[in-house]
Design a protein around this motif. Structure first.
Motif, PDB file in Angstrom:
ATOM      1  N   VAL A  57       0.832  -1.205   0.000  1.00 16.21           N
ATOM      2  CA  VAL A  57       0.000   0.000   0.000  1.00 16.21           C
ATOM      3  C   VAL A  57       0.868   1.257   0.000  1.00 16.21           C
ATOM      4  O   VAL A  57       0.568   2.237  -0.673  1.00 16.21           O
ATOM      5  CB  VAL A  57      -0.976  -0.004   1.206  1.00 16.21           C
ATOM      6  N   LEU A  58       1.971   1.224   0.736  1.00 14.25           N
ATOM      7  CA  LEU A  58       2.831   2.404   0.847  1.00 14.25           C
ATOM      8  C   LEU A  58       3.792   2.576  -0.327  1.00 14.25           C
ATOM      9  O   LEU A  58       4.322   3.675  -0.533  1.00 14.25           O
ATOM     10  CB  LEU A  58       3.646   2.346   2.142  1.00 14.25           C
ATOM     11  N   ALA A  59       3.982   1.512  -1.087  1.00 12.40           N
ATOM     12  CA  ALA A  59       4.948   1.557  -2.191  1.00 12.40           C
ATOM     13  C   ALA A  59       4.577   2.644  -3.201  1.00 12.40           C
ATOM     14  O   ALA A  59       3.451   2.715  -3.677  1.00 12.40           O
ATOM     15  CB  ALA A  59       5.011   0.201  -2.892  1.00 12.40           C
ATOM     16  N   GLY A  60       5.523   3.476  -3.478  1.00 10.50           N
ATOM     17  CA  GLY A  60       5.346   4.462  -4.535  1.00 10.50           C
ATOM     18  C   GLY A  60       4.483   5.669  -4.195  1.00 10.50           C
ATOM     19  O   GLY A  60       4.100   6.416  -5.100  1.00 10.50           O
ATOM     20  N   LEU A  61       4.153   5.882  -2.917  1.00  8.01           N
ATOM     21  CA  LEU A  61       3.362   7.063  -2.575  1.00  8.01           C
ATOM     22  C   LEU A  61       4.169   8.322  -2.856  1.00  8.01           C
ATOM     23  O   LEU A  61       5.352   8.393  -2.548  1.00  8.01           O
ATOM     24  CB  LEU A  61       2.967   7.057  -1.098  1.00  8.01           C
ATOM     25  N   ASP A  62       3.507   9.317  -3.427  1.00  4.03           N
ATOM     26  CA  ASP A  62       4.169  10.602  -3.633  1.00  4.03           C
ATOM     27  C   ASP A  62       3.938  11.474  -2.395  1.00  4.03           C
ATOM     28  O   ASP A  62       3.198  11.103  -1.480  1.00  4.03           O
ATOM     29  CB  ASP A  62       3.675  11.286  -4.910  1.00  4.03           C
ATOM     30  N   ASN A  63       4.580  12.625  -2.349  1.00  2.38           N
ATOM     31  CA  ASN A  63       4.498  13.496  -1.179  1.00  2.38           C
ATOM     32  C   ASN A  63       3.055  13.872  -0.853  1.00  2.38           C
ATOM     33  O   ASN A  63       2.661  13.870   0.314  1.00  2.38           O
ATOM     34  CB  ASN A  63       5.344  14.756  -1.382  1.00  2.38           C
ATOM     35  N   ALA A  64       2.260  14.179  -1.851  1.00  3.79           N
ATOM     36  CA  ALA A  64       0.868  14.564  -1.619  1.00  3.79           C
ATOM     37  C   ALA A  64       0.082  13.423  -0.959  1.00  3.79           C
ATOM     38  O   ALA A  64      -0.757  13.655  -0.077  1.00  3.79           O
ATOM     39  CB  ALA A  64       0.208  14.975  -2.932  1.00  3.79           C
ATOM     40  N   SER A  65       0.364  12.197  -1.364  1.00  6.73           N
ATOM     41  CA  SER A  65      -0.328  11.040  -0.779  1.00  6.73           C
ATOM     42  C   SER A  65       0.038  10.865   0.692  1.00  6.73           C
ATOM     43  O   SER A  65      -0.823  10.557   1.519  1.00  6.73           O
ATOM     44  CB  SER A  65      -0.001   9.769  -1.555  1.00  6.73           C
ATOM     45  N   TRP A  66       1.308  11.040   1.031  1.00  4.54           N
ATOM     46  CA  TRP A  66       1.744  10.913   2.422  1.00  4.54           C
ATOM     47  C   TRP A  66       1.052  11.940   3.311  1.00  4.54           C
ATOM     48  O   TRP A  66       0.865  11.723   4.509  1.00  4.54           O
ATOM     49  CB  TRP A  66       3.255  11.084   2.540  1.00  4.54           C
TER      50      TRP A  66
END
Length: 170
Positions: A144-153
């Motif tokens: 689920v956390l793989a590849g999250l961009d800054n906005a997603s975090w």
């Protein structure tokens, strides 16, 4: 012990702590395991989840059930209870992160981890199964956390109408 005793232990632990759980987890080092959650960087999470899941799986599959179920005192969970708790934390937070990624400001339901330990009888569960499920949930969280961009975090959700959690904070 029975469910009432387990609930009383949980209440005692909460009263002794007498602190804001959200602040404690985010800002302080755990007295029991030494983890400082704020010291773990985003890009370290996948490795951390994998390493911890591997260690838990080894412990839960190689130790005797009696040793894993042993409590040093009535106010501390056994290793098996801690493993089941980690498994369920990963499950609950994987759901919350997933929800936060697809909904704007979702509401996060209350999860009473102390109650879960009693109701689900953590200390009576099969250790190897807890280990397998913990590893599975760690892999789910990593995916689920793989590849999250800054906005997603930085996306967030709310618990109890006042507690705001970003995905990073979760």
């Amino acid at each position: 012990g029975d469910a009432r005793e387990g609930a009383q232990i949980g209440q005692t632990v909460l009263m002794v702590l007498g602190r804001d759980w959200v602040r404690v987890v985010a800002e302080e080092r755990c007295d029991q395991c030494g983890l400082l959650a704020s010291g773990v960087e985003r890009d370290e999470l996948a490795t951390c989840f994998g390493t911890e899941a591997e260690l838990w799986t080894q412990l839960l599959s190689s130790s005797s059930a009696a040793n894993l179920r042993h409590r040093k005192d009535r106010n501390r969970w056994s290793a098996l209870e801690l493993g089941a708790h980690v498994r369920d934390v990963l499950d609950v937070f994987c759901y919350r992160v997933s929800l936060g990624l697809v909904q704007a400001d979702p509401g996060f339901d209350w999860w009473d981890h102390e109650d879960a330990a009693v109701v689900l009888r953590y200390n009576e569960q099969q250790p190897s199964v807890v280990g397998e499920e913990l590893a599975y949930n760690a892999n789910r969280m990593t995916a689920v956390l793989a590849g999250l961009d800054n906005a997603s975090w930085l996306r967030a959700g709310i618990r109890r109408q006042t507690e705001r959690f970003t995905i990073e904070g979760l």
